[in-house]
Design a protein around this motif. Structure first.
Motif, PDB file in Angstrom:
ATOM      1  N   GLY A 128       0.800  -1.223   0.000  1.00 22.15           N
ATOM      2  CA  GLY A 128       0.000   0.000   0.000  1.00 22.15           C
ATOM      3  C   GLY A 128       0.828   1.265   0.000  1.00 22.15           C
ATOM      4  N   ALA A 129       2.129   1.141   0.254  1.00 24.17           N
ATOM      5  CA  ALA A 129       2.949   2.359   0.346  1.00 24.17           C
ATOM      6  C   ALA A 129       3.215   2.937  -1.048  1.00 24.17           C
ATOM      7  CB  ALA A 129       4.270   2.039   1.036  1.00 24.17           C
ATOM      8  N   PRO A 130       2.948   4.224  -1.243  1.00 19.39           N
ATOM      9  CA  PRO A 130       3.293   4.801  -2.548  1.00 19.39           C
ATOM     10  C   PRO A 130       4.803   4.993  -2.666  1.00 19.39           C
ATOM     11  CG  PRO A 130       2.327   6.465  -1.119  1.00 19.39           C
ATOM     12  CD  PRO A 130       2.312   5.181  -0.352  1.00 19.39           C
ATOM     13  N   GLY A 131       5.291   5.128  -3.887  1.00 11.70           N
ATOM     14  CA  GLY A 131       6.746   5.230  -4.076  1.00 11.70           C
ATOM     15  C   GLY A 131       7.295   6.623  -3.873  1.00 11.70           C
ATOM     16  N   ILE A 132       7.055   7.165  -2.704  1.00 12.29           N
ATOM     17  CA  ILE A 132       7.561   8.516  -2.406  1.00 12.29           C
ATOM     18  C   ILE A 132       8.353   8.479  -1.091  1.00 12.29           C
ATOM     19  CG2 ILE A 132       5.763   9.795  -3.637  1.00 12.29           C
ATOM     20  CD1 ILE A 132       4.335  10.091  -0.925  1.00 12.29           C
ATOM     21  N   PRO A 133       9.172   9.487  -0.819  1.00 12.12           N
ATOM     22  CA  PRO A 133       9.990   9.438   0.402  1.00 12.12           C
ATOM     23  C   PRO A 133       9.166   9.270   1.680  1.00 12.12           C
ATOM     24  CG  PRO A 133      10.753  11.194  -1.026  1.00 12.12           C
ATOM     25  CD  PRO A 133       9.503  10.663  -1.639  1.00 12.12           C
ATOM     26  N   SER A 134       9.652   8.385   2.527  1.00 15.68           N
ATOM     27  CA  SER A 134       9.065   8.119   3.850  1.00 15.68           C
ATOM     28  C   SER A 134       7.631   7.594   3.839  1.00 15.68           C
ATOM     29  CB  SER A 134       9.123   9.368   4.737  1.00 15.68           C
ATOM     30  OG  SER A 134      10.461   9.594   5.089  1.00 15.68           O
ATOM     31  N   ALA A 135       7.166   7.099   2.709  1.00 17.36           N
ATOM     32  CA  ALA A 135       5.800   6.579   2.656  1.00 17.36           C
ATOM     33  C   ALA A 135       5.652   5.382   3.596  1.00 17.36           C
ATOM     34  CB  ALA A 135       5.462   6.169   1.239  1.00 17.36           C
ATOM     35  N   GLY A 136       6.733   4.619   3.736  1.00 12.46           N
ATOM     36  CA  GLY A 136       6.697   3.443   4.593  1.00 12.46           C
ATOM     37  C   GLY A 136       6.350   3.777   6.036  1.00 12.46           C
ATOM     38  N   MET A 137       6.697   4.979   6.464  1.00 10.64           N
ATOM     39  CA  MET A 137       6.405   5.363   7.849  1.00 10.64           C
ATOM     40  C   MET A 137       4.901   5.434   8.095  1.00 10.64           C
ATOM     41  SD  MET A 137       9.048   5.513   9.449  1.00 10.64           S
ATOM     42  CE  MET A 137       9.000   6.411  10.951  1.00 10.64           C
ATOM     43  N   VAL A 138       4.166   5.827   7.054  1.00 15.27           N
ATOM     44  CA  VAL A 138       2.719   5.976   7.221  1.00 15.27           C
ATOM     45  C   VAL A 138       2.051   4.602   7.287  1.00 15.27           C
ATOM     46  CG1 VAL A 138       0.649   6.999   6.227  1.00 15.27           C
ATOM     47  CG2 VAL A 138       2.843   8.155   5.971  1.00 15.27           C
ATOM     48  N   THR A 139       2.443   3.733   6.327  1.00 20.44           N
ATOM     49  CA  THR A 139       1.783   2.424   6.317  1.00 20.44           C
ATOM     50  C   THR A 139       2.258   1.563   7.497  1.00 20.44           C
ATOM     51  OG1 THR A 139       3.430   1.639   4.744  1.00 20.44           O
ATOM     52  CG2 THR A 139       1.344   2.368   3.836  1.00 20.44           C
ATOM     53  N   MET A 140       3.354   1.987   8.121  1.00 23.10           N
ATOM     54  CA  MET A 140       3.852   1.196   9.252  1.00 23.10           C
ATOM     55  C   MET A 140       2.901   1.222  10.452  1.00 23.10           C
ATOM     56  SD  MET A 140       7.614   1.184  10.685  1.00 23.10           S
ATOM     57  CE  MET A 140       7.213   1.683  12.311  1.00 23.10           C
ATOM     58  N   ILE A 141       2.057   2.239  10.500  1.00 27.21           N
ATOM     59  CA  ILE A 141       1.077   2.339  11.592  1.00 27.21           C
ATOM     60  C   ILE A 141       0.230   1.060  11.639  1.00 27.21           C
ATOM     61  CG2 ILE A 141      -0.990   3.623  12.332  1.00 27.21           C
ATOM     62  CD1 ILE A 141       0.399   6.142  11.251  1.00 27.21           C
ATOM     63  N   MET A 142      -0.119   0.579  10.427  1.00 27.65           N
ATOM     64  CA  MET A 142      -0.914  -0.646  10.318  1.00 27.65           C
ATOM     65  C   MET A 142      -0.166  -1.835  10.944  1.00 27.65           C
ATOM     66  SD  MET A 142      -2.285  -1.796   6.655  1.00 27.65           S
ATOM     67  CE  MET A 142      -1.850  -3.460   6.261  1.00 27.65           C
ATOM     68  N   VAL A 143       1.135  -1.902  10.694  1.00 26.52           N
ATOM     69  CA  VAL A 143       1.939  -3.020  11.211  1.00 26.52           C
ATOM     70  C   VAL A 143       1.990  -2.946  12.739  1.00 26.52           C
ATOM     71  CG1 VAL A 143       4.188  -4.148  11.110  1.00 26.52           C
ATOM     72  CG2 VAL A 143       3.345  -2.929   9.125  1.00 26.52           C
ATOM     73  N   LEU A 144       2.210  -1.739  13.244  1.00 31.25           N
ATOM     74  CA  LEU A 144       2.295  -1.584  14.704  1.00 31.25           C
ATOM     75  C   LEU A 144       0.974  -1.981  15.351  1.00 31.25           C
ATOM     76  CD1 LEU A 144       4.214   1.819  15.013  1.00 31.25           C
ATOM     77  CD2 LEU A 144       5.111  -0.473  15.302  1.00 31.25           C
ATOM     78  N   GLN A 145      -0.126  -1.508  14.746  1.00 32.82           N
ATOM     79  CA  GLN A 145      -1.421  -1.774  15.369  1.00 32.82           C
ATOM     80  C   GLN A 145      -1.826  -3.239  15.276  1.00 32.82           C
ATOM     81  OE1 GLN A 145      -3.889   1.276  13.656  1.00 32.82           O
ATOM     82  NE2 GLN A 145      -3.413   2.693  15.316  1.00 32.82           N
ATOM     83  N   SER A 146      -1.247  -3.964  14.305  1.00 39.23           N
ATOM     84  CA  SER A 146      -1.628  -5.373  14.164  1.00 39.23           C
ATOM     85  C   SER A 146      -1.231  -6.189  15.386  1.00 39.23           C
ATOM     86  CB  SER A 146      -0.998  -5.975  12.909  1.00 39.23           C
ATOM     87  OG  SER A 146       0.399  -6.099  13.084  1.00 39.23           O
ATOM     88  N   VAL A 147      -0.232  -5.726  16.141  1.00 41.77           N
ATOM     89  CA  VAL A 147       0.147  -6.466  17.354  1.00 41.77           C
ATOM     90  C   VAL A 147      -0.025  -5.593  18.597  1.00 41.77           C
ATOM     91  CG1 VAL A 147       1.669  -8.242  16.402  1.00 41.77           C
ATOM     92  CG2 VAL A 147       2.572  -5.959  16.771  1.00 41.77           C
ATOM     93  N   GLY A 148      -0.855  -4.574  18.467  1.00 39.31           N
ATOM     94  CA  GLY A 148      -1.207  -3.759  19.623  1.00 39.31           C
ATOM     95  C   GLY A 148      -0.135  -2.781  20.077  1.00 39.31           C
ATOM     96  N   LEU A 149       0.788  -2.415  19.184  1.00 36.46           N
ATOM     97  CA  LEU A 149       1.798  -1.415  19.558  1.00 36.46           C
ATOM     98  C   LEU A 149       1.241  -0.021  19.258  1.00 36.46           C
ATOM     99  CD1 LEU A 149       4.961  -3.144  18.043  1.00 36.46           C
ATOM    100  CD2 LEU A 149       4.474  -2.838  20.468  1.00 36.46           C
ATOM    101  N   PRO A 150       1.594   0.992  20.054  1.00 35.64           N
ATOM    102  CA  PRO A 150       1.031   2.322  19.812  1.00 35.64           C
ATOM    103  C   PRO A 150       1.581   2.966  18.533  1.00 35.64           C
ATOM    104  CG  PRO A 150       2.659   2.409  21.544  1.00 35.64           C
ATOM    105  CD  PRO A 150       2.513   0.961  21.190  1.00 35.64           C
TER     106      PRO A 150
END
Ligand code: ASP
Length: 256
Positions: free
Chosen positions: A190-212
């Motif tokens: 889901g991350a677009p190919g722009i700088p730091s896009a991974g930081m935004v989609t990472m929220i999903m990864v953190l929340q998948s295991v209950g991390l803030p």
């Protein structure tokens, strides 16, 4: 889905919905203006975040961050220098030296811009002109890959989530670690190919295991640096896959 149907109806309605169309356009322009303000403020915000981190958490967090940066950079480079070339050799029958020679312009641009999308025209050019990938293969595989195929981002997001859990003293079970890896793969799609896009989609990864979700603030100061290497691997993966697909879709030579 709703937005999609609204868009289709707007197009079908043509001139009848002109007012709504121009309202949407203006709303978009307003959003872009606000985003520009936020982007202008971002360096100051990052400075403040980093200053607070250094002042309150002192050397402990910083040295852990440095360790994390080294591990992520090391594994990403390993992926780009060992794993991907090996797959290219096995499935694409191309030797890695030829590949790296032919793609170095695109790889350097990816490093400098941290954007797969900005590098895409060069990826296409390198694949076609230097690696001999047919235009129809490159033109199909590389644009899709730019959007969906991000090995470096997936690797980074999984490592970052584990790092944050570790920093917070949380012991993730094996099952949770697998969930992290799986959601990191999905999030990288889901991350677009722009700088730091991974930081935004990472929220999903953190929340998948209950991390803030706020925990990504710890990584923000070093993200721009790590983004360079992971974007190179993202772009490398796209070009590599175009070689593999081209190799397998070429019509066999007919001997007469
Ligand atoms: N900068 C990366 C890219 O363009 C995406 C990311 O991981 O932030 O490929």
């Amino acid at each position: 889905l709703f937005a999609l149907f609204v868009g289709i109806a707007l197009v079908k309605g043509g001139e009848r919905f002109h007012a709504v169309r121009s309202l949407s356009q203006q709303f978009f322009d307003i959003m872009m203006m606000m985003i520009t303000w936020v982007m202008k403020l971002a360096p100051l915000g990052l400075f403040a975040l980093l200053a607070k981190l250094v002042a309150t958490e002192a050397i402990r967090v910083l040295s852990r961050l440095a360790e994390f940066a080294v591990v992520v950079t090391g594994t990403t480079i390993f992926h780009g220098v060992v794993v991907l070339p090996l797959l290219l050799w096995i499935f694409g029958k191309m030797d890695p030296i030829t590949f790296f020679k032919g793609t170095k312009t695109a790889l350097i641009t990816a490093f400098a811009t941290s954007s797969s999308s900005a590098t895409m025209p060069l990826s296409l050019k390198c694949a076609q002109e230097n690696l001999g990938v047919r235009a129809q293969t490159a033109g199909f595989v590389i644009p899709i890959g730019t959007q969906l195929n991000m090995d470096g981002t997936a690797l980074y997001e999984a490592a970052a989530a584990l790092f944050i859990a570790n920093l917070m003293g949380l012991d993730l079970s094996l099952g949770q670690q697998l969930i992290v890896c799986l959601t990191a793969m999905i999030a990288s799609l889901g991350a677009p190919g722009i700088p730091s896009a991974g930081m935004v989609t990472m929220i999903m990864v953190l929340q998948s295991v209950g991390l803030p979700a706020e925990a990504i603030a710890i990584l923000l100061p070093i993200d721009r640096l790590l983004d360079t290497v992971r974007t190179v691997v993202n772009v490398q993966g796209d070009m590599m896959i175009s070689v593999v697909v081209d190799h397998h879709t070429k019509a066999p030579e007919i001997k007469v």
